[in-house]
Design a protein around this motif. Structure first.
Motif, short mmCIF file in Angstrom:
data_model
loop_
_atom_site.label_atom_id
_atom_site.label_comp_id
_atom_site.label_asym_id
_atom_site.label_seq_id
_atom_site.Cartn_x
_atom_site.Cartn_y
_atom_site.Cartn_z
N TYR A 1 0.83 -1.20 0.00
CA TYR A 1 0.00 0.00 0.00
C TYR A 1 0.87 1.26 0.00
CZ TYR A 1 -3.39 -3.46 1.69
OH TYR A 1 -4.18 -4.56 1.83
N PRO A 2 1.05 1.85 -1.16
CA PRO A 2 1.89 3.06 -1.23
C PRO A 2 1.39 4.18 -0.31
CG PRO A 2 1.41 2.23 -3.42
CD PRO A 2 0.59 1.41 -2.48
N TRP A 3 0.03 4.27 -0.13
CA TRP A 3 -0.52 5.35 0.72
C TRP A 3 -0.04 5.25 2.17
CZ3 TRP A 3 -3.20 3.22 4.73
CH2 TRP A 3 -3.76 1.93 4.55
N LEU A 4 0.38 4.03 2.55
CA LEU A 4 0.78 3.82 3.94
C LEU A 4 2.11 4.52 4.24
CD1 LEU A 4 -0.32 2.33 6.39
CD2 LEU A 4 0.98 0.32 5.69
N ARG A 5 2.90 4.71 3.17
CA ARG A 5 4.23 5.31 3.40
C ARG A 5 4.11 6.70 4.00
NH1 ARG A 5 6.01 3.43 -2.36
NH2 ARG A 5 5.84 1.20 -1.97
N GLU A 6 3.03 7.39 3.63
CA GLU A 6 2.83 8.73 4.19
C GLU A 6 2.55 8.69 5.68
OE1 GLU A 6 -0.19 10.92 2.18
OE2 GLU A 6 0.67 10.43 0.21
N TYR B 1 3.85 6.35 7.72
CA TYR B 1 4.97 5.73 8.41
C TYR B 1 5.86 6.83 9.00
CZ TYR B 1 9.16 2.71 8.82
OH TYR B 1 10.26 2.01 9.26
N PHE B 2 6.07 6.81 10.33
CA PHE B 2 6.82 7.87 11.02
C PHE B 2 6.22 9.25 10.77
CE2 PHE B 2 10.59 5.04 11.75
CZ PHE B 2 10.66 5.26 13.12
N LYS B 3 4.88 9.29 10.76
CA LYS B 3 4.24 10.60 10.63
C LYS B 3 3.83 11.15 12.00
CE LYS B 3 0.37 13.01 8.58
NZ LYS B 3 -1.04 12.83 8.27
N LEU B 4 3.30 10.29 12.84
CA LEU B 4 2.88 10.75 14.17
C LEU B 4 4.05 10.82 15.14
CD1 LEU B 4 -0.46 8.73 14.66
CD2 LEU B 4 -0.16 11.07 13.86
N ILE B 5 5.07 10.06 14.84
CA ILE B 5 6.26 10.08 15.69
C ILE B 5 7.44 10.50 14.83
CG2 ILE B 5 7.89 8.60 16.97
CD1 ILE B 5 5.36 7.02 17.83
N GLY C 1 9.86 0.01 20.94
CA GLY C 1 8.64 -0.24 20.15
C GLY C 1 7.98 1.06 19.74
N VAL C 2 8.00 1.31 18.43
CA VAL C 2 7.30 2.49 17.91
C VAL C 2 5.94 2.02 17.41
CG1 VAL C 2 7.28 4.23 16.08
CG2 VAL C 2 9.43 3.66 17.25
N THR C 3 4.87 2.70 17.86
CA THR C 3 3.54 2.32 17.38
C THR C 3 2.75 3.57 17.03
OG1 THR C 3 3.57 0.40 18.85
CG2 THR C 3 1.45 0.99 17.89
N GLU C 4 2.20 3.57 15.82
CA GLU C 4 1.39 4.70 15.38
C GLU C 4 -0.04 4.22 15.17
OE1 GLU C 4 3.97 7.56 12.77
OE2 GLU C 4 4.59 5.51 12.28
#
Lengths: 363, 245
Positions: A55-60, A62-66, A145-148
């Motif tokens: 899912y390319p949309w997921l890359r946006e 990834y590491f967006k909230l943290i 553990g990083v969780t978004e």
């Protein structure tokens, strides 16, 4: 990787139990993902690396909230790559059975760094049980553990994290949630055994009419060092947050932090930080912070740190209870208050942990 | 036969001040006694001293339960011997569910009946004494005694803050506890009840009354007569009149 019976018992203690009905499971042992199974069409459970490819949309996200650069631990997780889960609940699907996930440290001294990402689409519901533990023979190691969490409009995500580490393990969870309009995010945290060091400060950004609840329940025996807390940013109108922590120090060090930031009108926030000291050698340091940036908001807190009340103890003993049993009843009750709404199977798990922790048994 | 409770020359200090100053009191087996006295006379202190609650220091004298000295025992040991105290102001204990507490102390094996008869079924999961009304507090204290099923019950103003409906409920259970709810039980159990308003006399059969004044038992006699005299003439006149007899 075959798991021995004792490891299975270790996993059960943190809620990873095949005998309990569940909607999906995900297991990481050291650096290896050994299970990633959805049990319903209403959701996806897969390794995050695979999801990022698919899912390319997921890359946006990834590491967006943290922020990757937030600290050395987030950097380490970024360098390690996305070992962890991706869970998505499809729009309007209510998954009431829990999804079980577990991170197991097997190799003594290992540094485990994982990254998880959860998406609950509009109107979806997810209950996640997140167990983190070490194999019985492992006392040392590090878990990062990083969780978004992305909680969609009117969606609900409940995440219950149970920590059960070895004596000298260091743990650095870094998690953040974004809760869209009308969404609900509930985060429960339970740690009942000695741990070398835990540092965590999960946060949630709440849009209009969204709510977040953070419940933390920790028991710190001598040698345990915990710095825990939560932050809620009430960004949208009428957003609401509750941060409740109950800490018992039986000789350990506990810092409980809390921060509620009210940015817009109609926001409501309440914080409770209560600490119980059982021994003079223990420390509980509560730092509740309220920050209002709009006149039309309501933020409040109550905090207390003290010993078990002599009056309460005497009252229970006057009914014939031995002092030790009376103490356990008070401590158990003190710790269980914030978790009253846990699903019954998890309540049972937590009660057993509390009882065993109080007895000083190896659990 | 040793009396159920025997107190001799009991001196008790609270916060360094002598509150009880030479109490003499004996409750034979199967008797229920009523303790009258103005505020601050030492009534609650006496019950607290029997249970050895913290803050009540016995500086002199002896307390014996069925001939066994208990004034050096711990609170839980005294309760385990068979003495139960219903507090006037029980503390609220957050987190401890009423049901968990009652189950932990239950000696009856039929506690469901106690919950039902004291109308506390809906309070099972409530936190102990937290936000309870006056009547609920009293009913919960009596449920506690019902669960303990003690040989001697100590009641600290069971009628205060309670309406007549609640008083009927709690006194019915008090009588059940006193009779051990067992038709084969020949002799009933004993009790020492603090009463301000005297209503309890209409519900529980009392054998003897005592007035405590300035830390001593000032007079003893028929509880009904004493209460009538207290109501018409006050404690001191009552003591004078009883002494003149």
């Amino acid at each position: 990787m075959d798991r021995d019976t004792s490891s299975n018992n270790d996993l059960r203690q943190v809620g990873y139990d095949p005998l309990i009905d569940h909607a999906g499971s995900f297991l990481v042992e050291d650096h290896k993902i050994t299970e990633a199974v959805p049990h319903t069409d209403a959701l996806e459970v897969m390794p995050l690396a695979l999801a990022l490819e698919r899912y390319p949309w997921l890359r946006e996200r990834y590491f967006k909230l943290i922020d990757k650069e937030q600290d050395r631990y987030t950097r380490e997780a970024a360098d390690a790559g996305p070992t962890g889960f991706f869970i998505r609940v499809f729009a309007e699907k209510k998954v009431l059975l829990p999804v079980q996930s577990c991170f197991l440290l097997r190799t003594p001294g290992l540094r485990q760094a994982v990254h998880n990402l959860v998406v609950a689409e509009k109107g979806a519901e997810l209950h996640l049980v997140n167990g983190c533990t070490t194999a019985r023979y492992t006392d040392m190691g590090t878990h990062i553990g990083v969780t978004e969490y992305y909680v969609g409009e009117n969606a609900k995500v409940t995440t219950s994290m149970i920590h059960h580490w070895g004596d000298d393990v260091e743990v650095y969870p870094r998690s953040a949630a974004h809760v869209e309009k009308g969404g609900h995010f509930v985060s429960n945290y339970v740690a009942m055994t000695r741990v070398g060091r835990i540092e965590m400060y999960p946060s949630a950004i709440l849009e209009s009419d969204a709510t977040a609840t953070f419940n933390s329940v920790v028991y710190a025996p001598a040698g345990a060092w915990l710095d825990i807390g939560a932050r809620a940013i009430l960004r949208g109108s009428h957003a609401a947050a509750d941060i409740v922590s109950r800490a018992v120090s039986d000789g350990g060090y506990v810092m409980t932090r809390g921060h509620i930031l009210g940015e817009t009108s109609g926001c409501r926030g309440h914080m409770e930080c209560n600490g119980l000291l059982l021994k003079e050698s223990g420390v509980i340091h509560a730092i509740p912070e309220l920050e209002g940036r709009s006149p039309d908001i309501s933020l409040s807190h109550e905090a207390s740190v003290g010993m078990i009340s002599r009056e309460e103890l005497a009252y229970l003993m006057a009914s014939g209870l031995d002092e030790e049993i009376a103490r356990s009843l008070i401590i158990q009750g003190f710790l269980e208050v914030p978790l009253a709404d846990l699903p019954p199977f998890l309540q049972k798990t937590v009660s057993a942990l509390v009882t065993q922790a109080r007895r000083g048994e190896a659990v | 036969m040793d009396p159920l409770l025997s107190i001799s020359d009991l001196w008790v200090e609270v916060g360094g001040k002598s509150v009880l100053r030479g109490v003499e009191l004996s409750i034979p087996n199967g008797e229920v006694h009523i303790l009258f006295g103005p505020n601050g006379s030492g009534k609650s202190t006496l019950l607290s001293a029997v249970m050895r609650l913290p803050g009540f220091h016995i500086s002199r004298g002896a307390i014996a339960f069925r001939g066994t000295r208990i004034d050096g025992m711990e609170t839980n040991e005294i309760a385990q011997l068979g003495i139960g105290l219903a507090f006037q102001h029980p503390p609220a204990i957050r987190g401890v569910a009423l049901e968990n507490f009652i189950n932990a102390i239950d000696n009856t094996g039929e506690i469901a009946r106690g919950f039902r008869e004291l109308h506390l079924d809906s309070h099972r999961r409530r936190e102990l004494n937290c936000g309870f009304s006056g009547g609920e507090l009293k009913r919960s204290e009596i449920l506690k005694l019902y669960a303990q099923s003690p040989e001697l019950i100590l009641l600290d103003e069971p009628e205060s803050g309670v309406d007549l409906e609640n008083l009927a409920i709690i006194t019915r259970t008090i009588n059940q506890i006193l009779l051990a709810d067992n038709p084969l039980e020949v002799s009933r159990r004993g009790g020492l009840i603090i009463s301000h308003a005297g209503f309890i006399l209409d519900y529980v059969e009392a054998d003897r009354g005592h007035i405590i004044l300035d830390g001593r038992i000032a007079c003893s006699g028929n509880p009904r007569e004493m209460f009538d005299a207290i109501r018409s003439e006050g404690y001191y006149h009552c003591v004078r009149r009883m002494s003149e007899r």
